[in-house]
Structures are given as structure tokens and as C-alpha cells.
Write an enzyme that holds these catalytic residues in place. Structure first.
Site, PDB file in Angstrom:
ATOM      1  N   ASP A   1     -20.155 -33.091  29.292  1.00 57.96           N
ATOM      2  CA  ASP A   1     -21.220 -34.228  29.657  1.00 57.96           C
ATOM      3  C   ASP A   1     -22.113 -33.530  30.425  1.00 57.96           C
ATOM      4  O   ASP A   1     -22.138 -32.912  31.529  1.00 57.96           O
ATOM      5  CB  ASP A   1     -20.455 -35.195  30.606  1.00 57.96           C
ATOM      6  CG  ASP A   1     -21.566 -36.569  30.745  1.00 57.96           C
ATOM      7  OD1 ASP A   1     -22.405 -36.434  29.983  1.00 57.96           O
ATOM      8  OD2 ASP A   1     -21.127 -37.327  31.287  1.00 57.96           O
TER       9      ASP A   1
ATOM     10  N   ASP B   1     -25.826 -36.307  24.752  1.00 53.00           N
ATOM     11  CA  ASP B   1     -25.403 -35.486  25.938  1.00 53.00           C
ATOM     12  C   ASP B   1     -23.806 -35.338  25.895  1.00 53.00           C
ATOM     13  O   ASP B   1     -23.576 -35.015  27.231  1.00 53.00           O
ATOM     14  CB  ASP B   1     -25.941 -36.204  27.146  1.00 53.00           C
ATOM     15  CG  ASP B   1     -25.450 -37.546  27.462  1.00 53.00           C
ATOM     16  OD1 ASP B   1     -24.809 -38.130  26.504  1.00 53.00           O
ATOM     17  OD2 ASP B   1     -25.633 -38.242  28.585  1.00 53.00           O
ATOM     18  N   GLU B   2     -22.990 -35.578  25.237  1.00 55.68           N
ATOM     19  CA  GLU B   2     -21.434 -35.542  25.570  1.00 55.68           C
ATOM     20  C   GLU B   2     -20.581 -35.424  23.859  1.00 55.68           C
ATOM     21  O   GLU B   2     -21.288 -35.528  23.172  1.00 55.68           O
ATOM     22  CB  GLU B   2     -21.054 -36.618  26.121  1.00 55.68           C
ATOM     23  CG  GLU B   2     -21.157 -37.972  25.354  1.00 55.68           C
ATOM     24  CD  GLU B   2     -20.433 -39.159  26.256  1.00 55.68           C
ATOM     25  OE1 GLU B   2     -19.220 -39.060  26.749  1.00 55.68           O
ATOM     26  OE2 GLU B   2     -20.982 -40.373  26.150  1.00 55.68           O
TER      27      GLU B   2
END
Length: 348
Positions: A9, A106-107
Site C-alpha cells: 500500500d 496505490d495497492e
């Protein structure tokens, strides 16, 4: 099957990307959302840790964020930039040779063997070398454990959570500490006298099935026991829906205009659906009344379709189910797909 699941993350992703291109903002409270004007309606997409210290968080109205943190720097959302940086991050993850399942900008999940902490540190090093960004890595025996571990490792850390440590770490925490349980479900569980992860893990699945449904009730118990989660897969993401929404700077008092705006949004969604080559089974309309009360209604089509007129008709049918005719500050239309159709093959 790989021994470990890692969840990566990116820390305060949007704000961190903005600070990279504006180094003078480092250490200052940064808020990304809307067009960057906190005097207008809109919500926070991401806040830097410095801004979060003032109670600014994702989903907070920009005007409220400005009141809580008047010294914050407000910036507009730059989707093209974030997508480009995200691509660099995912390329860095794939360079490890592991299976990578992308969850968003973002992950991502990775399936790995060997020493998971060593892999985690290698991930952090490669992402930073490629982009200058920091990330947190959660380690678990399944996706659920890894996802929760990431939250426990923030910011910019590594945390391992397994079946052996599950209850020692989470047992006394409230049920909404679990990935998949929100405030409403946690409230319903409290009404049954279930307040902690350990209490939910010890609950009778049959009793919960009566309250939450035959699938959801037992699933909640498995969740509390740290079980479940599908295998990490690098198969292309297949969207389940497409939606559009808009926030009005002045409330819409005239519901004739509300109807027109819903029609406009439905046509834009129909264009998106055409790009996805999918058939729509249901259309949902969201109305946020002033000042901030949100309601939704849906309309199921007689047969799945991608015909724009049918999608628009379904949106208007859903809108007709709203009893209130109060001033409106936001409208949204979401088309939920039936089974996805195969994409057409082009080229030789």
C-alpha cells in the site's frame, strides 16, 4: 500455491505524488480533492499525514477540511499523473517475478515464497528507487491477514499477521477493525452483543445467518477467525460496474432539472459501458440531499443490455422511486454489469 501473501500500500499516495513534484510542500499539510478549491463543493481524495493530524481524511467535504486545517495546501486531482506513477509502481512490483494482483492506483497483492520480510524490504526498496515513494507492506497467510497487517504497519513499515498471532493482535479490537466490516454491520453486531473480533469469532454461524443472511452470517465468523480470501491472481480486472456522479456548486431545487441531469449522467455511463463491451443488468441512482443526506434506489432491467436508451430509462425509473423532493447537491448513476462479454479481437 505460494506460502505468503503480501499486501503493498503506497502511503498517502496522491499527496505523496504531489509532494514529489512540489518538494517545497514537504512537511506541510496537503489535501488533494476536487479542483483544489476548498470554497467549492467536493470531497477530500487524500490528505497527507500532516493534514490528517487535524482530522482531515478521505471523503471529508473540502470546506470542512479547510475549517479543520486552514493552513493546508489544497490541490486538484490529477488522474493522468497518478495513473502514470501507479504504472511505474506496478512495474517495480512485477520485476520481482511474483504474481501481482493490482487493486487500484496505490495497492496490490503479491504471492511469494521464501523470507517474506526480506521480500517486503526488497519491494520497498524497488518502489522507492523507481518512484521516490514510500510504501507499507503487510504479510499474511491469506489476503485478509495481509490487508489488515498493512494498516498495522503504517507508515512505511512491514508487519506480519498470521493465524498464530491473529487473536493476540486483533482479538480485543472492535469488529470494524476487520477488512469487510463497516460501521453499519458493526452496529448490527453490537445490537447482538458482539463487540470484538474474538466475540464474533466465537459466534454461532447459524444464528448470524438468520440475522445477516445464509451467506453473509457464516462469512462474518470466518472473517473474524482470519480465514478465507481467494488466491492472488494476475488476471486482468473485470469491472462489475461503471458510474458517474457530479456535485453541484448550487443546490438543485427544480426536480425537472434533476431529471435532466440524471439523463445526462446515464448517457455518459452508457458511453462508458460501450467501451467496456458489457451488458447492464441494473442501474442505481444516488441522490445526496442538502446538506449531506445520501439515498440510493435501483432499477433492474427486464434483460441485460448496452442500449443507451434502455440504460437512461432505467435510471429515470430509479429516480422516480425517490419520495423526497428536497434540494439536491449531488447526483450519481451507476450501471451494474451482468456477465461480461468477451472483448472483440482486433488485428492479426
Amino acid at each position: 500455491m505460494a506460502r505468503w501473501v503480501l499486501h503493498v500500500d503506497l502511503d498517502q499516495f496522491l499527496a505523496a505524488v504531489e509532494v514529489l513534484r512540489r518538494p517545497e510542500l514537504r512537511g506541510r499539510p496537503v489535501v488533494v480533492g476536487g479542483d483544489g478549491d476548498p470554497t467549492k463543493r467536493g470531497v477530500v481524495s487524500t490528505a497527507s499525514y500532516e493534514a490528517r493530524a487535524y482530522g482531515v481524511h478521505s471523503g471529508l467535504p473540502l470546506r470542512m477540511a479547510a475549517r479543520r486545517c486552514p493552513d493546508a495546501v489544497f490541490l486538484p486531482v490529477d488522474r493522468e499523473l497518478y495513473e502514470a506513477v501507479s504504472d511505474e509502481v506496478m512495474a517495480a512490483l512485477r520485476s520481482l517475478g511474483a504474481v501481482v494482483e493490482v487493486l487500484g492506483w496505490d495497492e496490490a497483492f503479491l504471492a511469494v515464497d521464501g523470507d517474506p520480510e526480506a521480500v517486503a524490504e526488497e519491494i520497498r526498496a524497488r518502489v522507492h528507487a523507481a518512484t521516490g515513494l514510500d510504501c507499507t507492506v503487510g504479510i499474511g497467510e491469506n489476503k485478509l491477514q495481509a490487508k489488515i497487517a498493512t494498516g498495522l504497519g503504517k507508515p512505511a513499515g512491514v508487519f506480519r499477521l498470521t493465524g498464530d498471532t491473529w487473536f493476540a493482535v486483533l482479538g480485543d479490537r472492535p469488529t470494524d477493525a476487520l477488512w469487510g466490516i463497516g460501521a453499519k454491520t458493526a452496529k448490527r453486531l453490537r445490537e447482538l452483543g458482539i463487540t470484538t473480533v474474538s466475540e464474533l469469532a466465537a459466534a454461532d454461524p447459524g444464528a448470524l445467518a438468520e440475522r445477516f443472511g445464509p451467506a453473509t452470517g457464516p462469512w462474518l465468523v470466518r472473517l473474524a477467525r482470519g480465514l478465507g480470501g481467494s488466491a492472488v491472481s494476475d488476471a486482468p480486472h473485470v469491472p462489475r460496474s461503471r458510474g458517474r456522479e457530479t456535485t453541484f456548486q448550487q443546490d438543485l431545487d427544480d426536480w425537472t432539472r434533476v431529471r435532466r441531469e440524471v439523463s445526462r449522467l446515464a448517457r455518459r455511463v452508457a458511453d462508458d459501458v460501450a467501451d467496456e463491451h458489457g451488458d447492464v443488468a441494473r442501474v442505481v441512482v444516488k441522490v445526496r440531499y442538502a446538506p449531506f443526506t445520501t439515498r440510493t434506489h435501483g432499477s433492474t432491467l427486464d434483460a441485460p443490455t448496452s442500449v443507451p436508451e434502455r440504460i437512461e430509462e432505467a435510471a429515470l425509473a430509479a429516480l422516480a422511486r425517490f419520495a423526497g423532493r428536497r434540494p439536491v447537491r449531488l447526483l450519481g448513476v451507476r450501471a451494474e454489469f451482468a456477465r461480461p462479454r468477451p472483448r472483440p479481437v482486433t488485428g492479426a
